[in-house]
Design an enzyme around this catalytic site. Structure first.
Site: not given
Ligand code: DSN
Length: 415
Positions: A48, A50, A216, A242, A245, A251
């Protein structure tokens, strides 16, 4: 090992086989390295931590890495965090390098959704107005869907795409003037063209009540890192992404912001939206950042874009209707509403699944069907490029998909 946990590992093995054998075309997925998996599965899950690295840890870190630019909150709530402090600072430092920026970096968001939630919370009050891309034209759930916290908590207004599917920048300008939003958001989950961040920044700069500019970049982060998409750094006040991707990491999420907003963003993440960070995932993010700095990664992203273009052109040659007529990035959308009016995106998704090809149904501009059915599909090349696919492999896959769809459609018409 008890029988029940053996079952879990059976399921993991089955999924590993699926991932090995299927052609993966979901634009938001990828295959991480062994080192990313090792970090994500490490003992750091036991800790932990925090809060944020202690001041002494920061000072020590800067002695070792003098070009790290520090900002934001300091102070942990539990003992034993010295290694976690070093890890978190190292992760921030590496992401500053990946994006060639001195923006503040918060590496704790558990996901892109929680990154967006904290980003909004850092500068907005409930009820404030956000101007975002409309959802049916490719934005994300957290960009104002009425069923998501964003649509419930904020007053959302939307800009559109034009009749060819390109972002309508004049519409953005009009709506900034009409609604005086407190925040303008750019970024999408299903948009295949370059986003002109500079043009939006200029619109904002010419306003009297300058809204915050948030980007984003979840889908295109890898392209930004490799120089295959213009960077929002130096233009946006807050940037979320994120890490799993095109960035090809574990993730999770990240928030970057101008240093004036650092403490607000940190407070919005913790204690605003989250408790303790997932330190094993922070470690995996840091590994991905190190990998993203390599020439091998940059070449990989260049190949992702070349592959996307090649596959998209093949579909065009075969007579398919591509939204915007092409792609500049790692994905494109096929609109079946004119060429195959009797089938839905959902049917195509299921049909291809039966043939070992995974993609997702997707709404298209001026969609007449529900998001559960849709008239289109989204195709991305990041994952299979990691597996070594080149242009010719994507062209062959497009030909295969075409044969499968044609046969299905012929049977459907003939009843
Ligand atoms: N679910 C994602 C996508 O497929 O683009 C976005 O977070």
């Amino acid at each position: 090992m008890d029988l029940n946990s053996l079952k879990v590992f059976d399921i993991i093995n089955d999924e590993q086989k699926r991932q090995k054998n299927y052609i993966e075309l979901i634009a938001s997925e990828n295959f991480v390295s062994e080192n990313v998996l090792k970090a994500a599965g490490s003992v750091l899950t036991n800790k932990y931590a925090e809060g944020y690295p202690e001041r002494e840890s920061v000072e020590k870190f800067i002695k070792e890495f003098p070009d790290y630019v520090h900002s934001g909150s300091v102070g942990r709530y539990y003992g034993g965090c010295e290694n976690i402090d070093r890890l978190e600072l190292f992760a921030r430092y590496m992401f500053q390098k990946v994006f060639n920026t001195d923006y503040h970096v918060n590496v704790q968001p558990h996901s892109g959704s929680s990154a967006n939630q904290a980003a909004y919370m850092s500068v907005l009050e409930s009820g404030d107005t956000i101007l975002s891309m409309s959802l049916e034209n490719g934005a994300h759930l957290t960009h104002g869907s009425p069923v998501n916290f964003s649509g419930k908590q904020y007053n959302m207004v939307f800009y559109n795409v034009d009749s060819d599917g390109f972002i309508d920048y004049d519409d953005i300008e009009r709506k900034i003037k009409e609604y005086s939003p407190k925040l303008v958001l750019a970024g999408a989950s299903a948009y295949s063209r370059i986003i002109d961040f500079k043009r939006i920044r200029d619109m904002i700069d010419s306003c009297e009540n300058k809204p915050y500019f948030m980007v984003d970049m979840a889908h295109i982060a890898g392209l930004v890192a490799a120089g295959d998409h213009p960077s929002p750094f130096g233009l946006a006040d807050i940037i979320t992404t994120t890490t799993h991707k095109t960035l090809r990491g574990a993730r999770g999420g990240l928030i970057f912001c101008i240093r004036e907003l650092a403490k607000k963003v940190d407070r919005a993440v913790f204690p605003g939206c989250q408790g303790g960070g997932l330190q094993h995932i922070v470690a995996a993010k840091a590994v991905a950042a190190c990998e993203a700095l390599s020439d091998e990664y940059k070449n990989y992203i260049h190949q992702v874009v070349k592959n996307s273009h090649a596959m998209c052109e093949e579909f065009k040659k075969l007579g398919y209707d591509i939204v915007t007529g092409g792609t500049d990035n790692h994905l494109f959308l096929i609109d079946f509403s004119k060429t195959h009016p009797l089938i839905t995106g959902k049917e195509i998704q299921n049909l291809l699944d039966e043939h070992g090809i995974t993609l997702n149904k997707n709404c298209v501009p001026n969609e007449k069907r529900s998001p559960q059915e849709t008239s289109g599909v989204r195709i991305g090349t990041a994952a299979m490029t990691t597996k070594g696919f080149k242009e010719k492999d994507f062209i062959e896959t497009a030909d295969k998909i075409n044969l499968i769809i044609n046969e299905y459609y012929k049977n459907k018409i003939e009843g």
